[in-house]
Design an enzyme around this catalytic site. Structure first.
Site, PDB file in Angstrom:
ATOM      1  N   LYS A 198       0.810  -1.206   0.000  1.00 13.73           N
ATOM      2  CA  LYS A 198       0.000   0.000   0.000  1.00 13.73           C
ATOM      3  C   LYS A 198       0.852   1.268   0.000  1.00 13.73           C
ATOM      4  O   LYS A 198       0.369   2.351  -0.299  1.00 13.73           O
ATOM      5  CB  LYS A 198      -0.888   0.044   1.254  1.00 13.73           C
ATOM      6  CG  LYS A 198      -1.808  -1.126   1.435  1.00 13.73           C
ATOM      7  CD  LYS A 198      -2.618  -0.878   2.742  1.00 13.73           C
ATOM      8  CE  LYS A 198      -2.959  -2.161   3.407  1.00 13.73           C
ATOM      9  NZ  LYS A 198      -3.523  -1.939   4.738  1.00 13.73           N
ATOM     10  N   GLY A 199       2.089   1.173   0.402  1.00 19.99           N
ATOM     11  CA  GLY A 199       2.889   2.349   0.732  1.00 19.99           C
ATOM     12  C   GLY A 199       3.035   3.396  -0.351  1.00 19.99           C
ATOM     13  O   GLY A 199       3.234   4.569  -0.064  1.00 19.99           O
ATOM     14  N   GLU A 223       7.953   2.826  -5.888  1.00 22.75           N
ATOM     15  CA  GLU A 223       8.063   2.302  -4.520  1.00 22.75           C
ATOM     16  C   GLU A 223       8.216   3.469  -3.547  1.00 22.75           C
ATOM     17  O   GLU A 223       8.840   4.485  -3.877  1.00 22.75           O
ATOM     18  CB  GLU A 223       9.286   1.365  -4.478  1.00 22.75           C
ATOM     19  CG  GLU A 223       9.630   0.751  -3.163  1.00 22.75           C
ATOM     20  CD  GLU A 223       8.579  -0.183  -2.575  1.00 22.75           C
ATOM     21  OE1 GLU A 223       7.472   0.310  -2.291  1.00 22.75           O
ATOM     22  OE2 GLU A 223       8.872  -1.367  -2.368  1.00 22.75           O
ATOM     23  N   LYS A 260      16.833   3.500   2.196  1.00 28.32           N
ATOM     24  CA  LYS A 260      17.516   3.357   3.485  1.00 28.32           C
ATOM     25  C   LYS A 260      18.658   2.361   3.297  1.00 28.32           C
ATOM     26  O   LYS A 260      18.571   1.188   3.657  1.00 28.32           O
ATOM     27  CB  LYS A 260      16.521   2.862   4.543  1.00 28.32           C
ATOM     28  CG  LYS A 260      16.944   3.106   5.968  1.00 28.32           C
ATOM     29  CD  LYS A 260      16.039   2.403   6.947  1.00 28.32           C
ATOM     30  CE  LYS A 260      14.711   3.107   7.147  1.00 28.32           C
ATOM     31  NZ  LYS A 260      13.885   2.399   8.165  1.00 28.32           N
ATOM     32  N   ASP A 288       3.777   3.433   6.585  1.00 30.16           N
ATOM     33  CA  ASP A 288       3.140   3.145   7.877  1.00 30.16           C
ATOM     34  C   ASP A 288       4.101   2.587   8.914  1.00 30.16           C
ATOM     35  O   ASP A 288       5.200   2.135   8.597  1.00 30.16           O
ATOM     36  CB  ASP A 288       2.028   2.110   7.700  1.00 30.16           C
ATOM     37  CG  ASP A 288       2.592   0.700   7.475  1.00 30.16           C
ATOM     38  OD1 ASP A 288       3.483   0.548   6.611  1.00 30.16           O
ATOM     39  OD2 ASP A 288       2.169  -0.234   8.182  1.00 30.16           O
ATOM     40  N   ARG A 342       0.010   6.565   7.946  1.00 30.85           N
ATOM     41  CA  ARG A 342       0.110   6.718   6.482  1.00 30.85           C
ATOM     42  C   ARG A 342      -0.416   8.080   6.029  1.00 30.85           C
ATOM     43  O   ARG A 342      -0.008   8.603   5.003  1.00 30.85           O
ATOM     44  CB  ARG A 342      -0.719   5.637   5.775  1.00 30.85           C
ATOM     45  CG  ARG A 342      -0.176   4.234   5.865  1.00 30.85           C
ATOM     46  CD  ARG A 342      -0.905   3.327   4.877  1.00 30.85           C
ATOM     47  NE  ARG A 342      -0.798   1.922   5.207  1.00 30.85           N
ATOM     48  CZ  ARG A 342       0.196   1.119   4.833  1.00 30.85           C
ATOM     49  NH1 ARG A 342       1.186   1.593   4.110  1.00 30.85           N
ATOM     50  NH2 ARG A 342       0.199  -0.155   5.168  1.00 30.85           N
TER      51      ARG A 342
HETATM   52  C1  PRP Z   1       7.023  -1.661   2.939  1.00 32.54           C
HETATM   53  C2  PRP Z   1       7.307  -0.592   1.920  1.00 32.54           C
HETATM   54  C3  PRP Z   1       8.058  -1.326   0.851  1.00 32.54           C
HETATM   55  C4  PRP Z   1       8.767  -2.424   1.617  1.00 32.54           C
HETATM   56  C5  PRP Z   1      10.216  -2.095   1.745  1.00 32.54           C
HETATM   57  O1  PRP Z   1       5.902  -2.353   2.527  1.00 32.54           O
HETATM   58  O2  PRP Z   1       6.123  -0.028   1.439  1.00 32.54           O
HETATM   59  O3  PRP Z   1       7.207  -1.889  -0.121  1.00 32.54           O
HETATM   60  O4  PRP Z   1       8.166  -2.486   2.913  1.00 32.54           O
HETATM   61  O5  PRP Z   1      10.877  -2.994   2.583  1.00 32.54           O
HETATM   62  P1  PRP Z   1      11.991  -3.991   2.075  1.00 32.54           P
HETATM   63  O6  PRP Z   1      12.927  -3.233   1.189  1.00 32.54           O
HETATM   64  O7  PRP Z   1      12.634  -4.416   3.370  1.00 32.54           O
HETATM   65  O8  PRP Z   1      11.326  -5.130   1.382  1.00 32.54           O
HETATM   66  P2  PRP Z   1       5.074  -3.323   3.485  1.00 32.54           P
HETATM   67  O9  PRP Z   1       5.399  -4.751   3.155  1.00 32.54           O
HETATM   68  O10 PRP Z   1       5.232  -2.872   4.905  1.00 32.54           O
HETATM   69  O11 PRP Z   1       3.605  -3.115   3.022  1.00 32.54           O
HETATM   70  P3  PRP Z   1       2.804  -1.723   2.838  1.00 32.54           P
HETATM   71  O12 PRP Z   1       3.365  -1.081   1.580  1.00 32.54           O
HETATM   72  O13 PRP Z   1       1.402  -2.187   2.679  1.00 32.54           O
HETATM   73  O14 PRP Z   1       3.023  -0.872   4.056  1.00 32.54           O
END
Ligand code: PRP
Length: 177
Positions: A43-44, A99, A131, A159, A165
């Site tokens: 969702k991010g 992303e 990051k 989030d 969010r």
């Molecule tokens: C979060 C963010 C990225 C991912 C990055 O998504 O939105 O898609 O984590 O982390 P990574 O590089 O360690 O894989 P999340 O899975 O929390 O779902 P969301 O987008 O619904 O919050």
């Protein structure tokens, strides 16, 4: 009730807006004649995608894929699941992944591999934030907004355990998490 973590401003909404416009200009330069398909990772990415495409005044399509790599809270499970798949065909198309944050790199690397198998004409990644201190899987970010410190960040779609969010600014979470 457990105490709420404290929010510290990292990027004000005006700075985010300027950065989104800068990214849009770069994307426009490379894609204005390619009718690309932009794929947002839910969702991010929803807020970033909505703002970004408002500055892309050329033919393009938008789709979303919902992936999940985090369990509850702030630690990644290390596994990626396709929670909701794509409707668009990928073969022969110019694909740009959108992303919100590249953290360990697990999610972006998974999607790049998943899409590459579908034989796109090109495949690149645009991330609002990176990051690098947390990277476990190498990922090339072709269009990057901000590099962020090794702190948990929230807001502008990002989030913490489904909270924050809605914030228009990007903030760090401080305190007992
Ligand atoms: C979060 C963010 C990225 C991912 C990055 O998504 O939105 O898609 O984590 O982390 P990574 O590089 O360690 O894989 P999340 O899975 O929390 O779902 P969301 O987008 O619904 O919050």
């Amino acid at each position: 009730m457990s105490p709420q973590p404290k929010l510290h401003l990292l990027f004000h909404r005006d700075e985010i807006d300027a950065t989104v416009r800068k990214l849009a200009a770069q994307i426009k330069q490379d894609y204005h004649h390619k009718s690309p398909l932009l794929i947002g990772i839910l969702k991010g990415s929803f807020m970033f995608m909505a703002d970004l495409i408002r500055h892309l005044d050329f033919p393009l399509e938008v789709d979303f894929i919902r992936l999940s790599s985090y369990g509850s809270g702030r630690e990644s499970s290390g596994r990626v699941k396709v929670v909701q798949g794509l409707r668009s065909s990928i073969k022969g198309r110019h694909i740009l992944i959108i992303e919100d944050i590249v953290d360990t790199g697990t999610t972006a690397a998974f999607l790049i591999d998943y899409l590459q198998k579908k034989k796109p004409a090109s495949l690149r990644l645009c991330a609002l934030t990176d990051k690098p201190s947390r990277r476990q899987v190498p990922v090339t970010i072709d269009f990057l907004g901000f590099t962020v410190p090794d702190k948990f960040i929230v807001g502008y779609g990002i989030d913490w355990d489904e909270q924050f969010r809605y914030l228009p600014d990007i903030c760090t979470l401080e305190g007992d998490l």
